[in-house]
Design a protein around this motif. Sequence first.
Motif, mmCIF file in Angstrom:
data_model
loop_
_atom_site.group_PDB
_atom_site.id
_atom_site.type_symbol
_atom_site.label_atom_id
_atom_site.label_comp_id
_atom_site.label_asym_id
_atom_site.label_seq_id
_atom_site.Cartn_x
_atom_site.Cartn_y
_atom_site.Cartn_z
ATOM 1 N N ASP A 96 23.997 4.149 -10.054
ATOM 2 C CA ASP A 96 23.417 5.458 -9.759
ATOM 3 C C ASP A 96 22.150 5.327 -8.923
ATOM 4 O OD1 ASP A 96 23.481 8.228 -9.862
ATOM 5 O OD2 ASP A 96 22.286 8.338 -11.680
ATOM 6 N N LEU A 97 21.420 4.233 -9.104
ATOM 7 C CA LEU A 97 20.221 4.006 -8.313
ATOM 8 C C LEU A 97 20.564 3.820 -6.846
ATOM 9 C CD1 LEU A 97 18.084 1.535 -10.436
ATOM 10 C CD2 LEU A 97 17.410 3.818 -9.710
ATOM 11 N N TYR A 98 21.518 2.902 -6.576
ATOM 12 C CA TYR A 98 21.938 2.660 -5.197
ATOM 13 C C TYR A 98 23.123 1.705 -5.192
ATOM 14 C CZ TYR A 98 21.405 2.639 -0.136
ATOM 15 O OH TYR A 98 21.603 2.843 1.203
ATOM 16 N N ASN A 99 24.173 2.101 -4.518
ATOM 17 C CA ASN A 99 25.297 1.194 -4.288
ATOM 18 C C ASN A 99 26.022 1.619 -3.022
ATOM 19 O OD1 ASN A 99 28.269 2.354 -4.958
ATOM 20 N ND2 ASN A 99 26.743 3.455 -6.184
ATOM 21 N N ARG A 100 26.626 0.677 -2.363
ATOM 22 C CA ARG A 100 27.404 0.950 -1.160
ATOM 23 C C ARG A 100 28.889 0.742 -1.473
ATOM 24 N NH1 ARG A 100 22.657 -1.625 1.088
ATOM 25 N NH2 ARG A 100 21.754 -0.359 2.752
ATOM 26 N N GLY A 101 29.479 1.718 -2.155
ATOM 27 C CA GLY A 101 30.889 1.591 -2.513
ATOM 28 C C GLY A 101 31.144 0.538 -3.564
ATOM 29 N N GLY A 102 30.173 0.329 -4.440
ATOM 30 C CA GLY A 102 30.275 -0.708 -5.463
ATOM 31 C C GLY A 102 29.338 -1.863 -5.150
ATOM 32 N N PHE A 103 29.431 -2.922 -5.949
ATOM 33 C CA PHE A 103 28.592 -4.103 -5.783
ATOM 34 C C PHE A 103 29.439 -5.316 -5.419
ATOM 35 C CE2 PHE A 103 25.737 -1.779 -8.855
ATOM 36 C CZ PHE A 103 24.684 -1.600 -7.971
ATOM 37 N N THR A 104 28.768 -6.376 -5.022
ATOM 38 C CA THR A 104 29.419 -7.645 -4.755
ATOM 39 C C THR A 104 28.610 -8.767 -5.394
ATOM 40 O OG1 THR A 104 30.142 -9.187 -3.019
ATOM 41 C CG2 THR A 104 28.194 -7.869 -2.552
ATOM 42 N N ASP A 105 29.276 -9.895 -5.670
ATOM 43 C CA ASP A 105 28.539 -11.073 -6.127
ATOM 44 C C ASP A 105 28.178 -11.960 -4.942
ATOM 45 O OD1 ASP A 105 30.992 -12.238 -5.543
ATOM 46 O OD2 ASP A 105 31.566 -12.482 -7.632
ATOM 47 N N GLY A 106 28.371 -11.418 -3.734
ATOM 48 C CA GLY A 106 27.887 -12.074 -2.528
ATOM 49 C C GLY A 106 28.550 -13.413 -2.252
ATOM 50 N N TYR A 107 27.730 -14.381 -1.846
ATOM 51 C CA TYR A 107 28.234 -15.701 -1.467
ATOM 52 C C TYR A 107 28.165 -16.711 -2.613
ATOM 53 C CZ TYR A 107 27.817 -13.809 3.259
ATOM 54 O OH TYR A 107 27.950 -13.033 4.379
ATOM 55 N N PHE A 108 27.896 -16.238 -3.811
ATOM 56 C CA PHE A 108 27.778 -17.167 -4.929
ATOM 57 C C PHE A 108 29.110 -17.836 -5.264
ATOM 58 C CE2 PHE A 108 23.846 -14.849 -5.679
ATOM 59 C CZ PHE A 108 23.000 -15.850 -6.101
ATOM 60 N N TYR A 109 30.206 -17.103 -5.115
ATOM 61 C CA TYR A 109 31.504 -17.638 -5.545
ATOM 62 C C TYR A 109 32.546 -17.650 -4.434
ATOM 63 C CZ TYR A 109 29.259 -16.825 -10.003
ATOM 64 O OH TYR A 109 28.366 -16.835 -11.044
ATOM 65 N N ARG A 110 32.161 -17.320 -3.211
ATOM 66 C CA ARG A 110 33.114 -17.310 -2.096
ATOM 67 C C ARG A 110 32.354 -17.497 -0.791
ATOM 68 N NH1 ARG A 110 32.905 -12.451 -4.165
ATOM 69 N NH2 ARG A 110 34.917 -12.711 -5.181
ATOM 70 N N HIS A 111 33.088 -17.897 0.249
ATOM 71 C CA HIS A 111 32.463 -18.026 1.569
ATOM 72 C C HIS A 111 32.298 -16.645 2.196
ATOM 73 C CE1 HIS A 111 31.291 -19.654 5.386
ATOM 74 N NE2 HIS A 111 32.301 -19.061 5.997
ATOM 75 N N ASN A 112 33.350 -15.859 2.168
ATOM 76 C CA ASN A 112 33.301 -14.466 2.604
ATOM 77 C C ASN A 112 34.590 -13.781 2.149
ATOM 78 O OD1 ASN A 112 35.330 -15.121 4.539
ATOM 79 N ND2 ASN A 112 33.745 -15.765 5.970
#
Length: 211
Positions: free
Chosen positions: A139-155
Amino acid sequence: EIGKIHEAILEVPLEVFVHGALCVSYSGQCYVSQSCFGRSANRGECAQFCRLAFDLVDADGKVIVRNKHLLSLKDLNQSEELEQLLDAGASSLKIEGRMKKPEYAALTAYLYRKYTDLYLTGGREHYHVDQADLEQLMDLYNRGGFTDGYFYRHNGQEMMSVKRPNHSGLNIGQGRINRRGEMEIQPMKDLGAGDVLELPDGQSVKLDKAV
């Protein structure tokens, strides 16, 4: 990698970015803003080029995708993986806040402090992020949900927010048009005065009373 760095140089405290906007490039290594607008990302002046809409055109000039935010990443959220970062040796958690509202900085910092303390006192066995807290972050801020970024994948496509580059809010339910031409909505959550509902066609309605 964080764990290996921690083991090699125990005396150096490690800071890890855990929540907020991600750069489509490696942070500080994107030169598009400087090239196009004379604003250097390395000097904190990024023009957010990656949040603009683009067309994707193949080598033959055929438009494959039109007017989508093809470089816009979802925001990072590591609250549910926090225990792994702490185990790896992270001693400082970085949260985006420089250009956010005070309530964003306050609540994100509070929740990460809450779950850091939960892990430090109860360990992995009792570590669990409440759904209500996840919804507060959304509710504070999201762009269509969240991601765990590059921690577990290259892209990957699941990291992207191609439909819109800004806050998406929360899905509060579905609606229908009744026989009188009025829209009826069955909200799954309580709505308060001042809340703004965004409809599928892009129109928005501001509530003047709680529902």
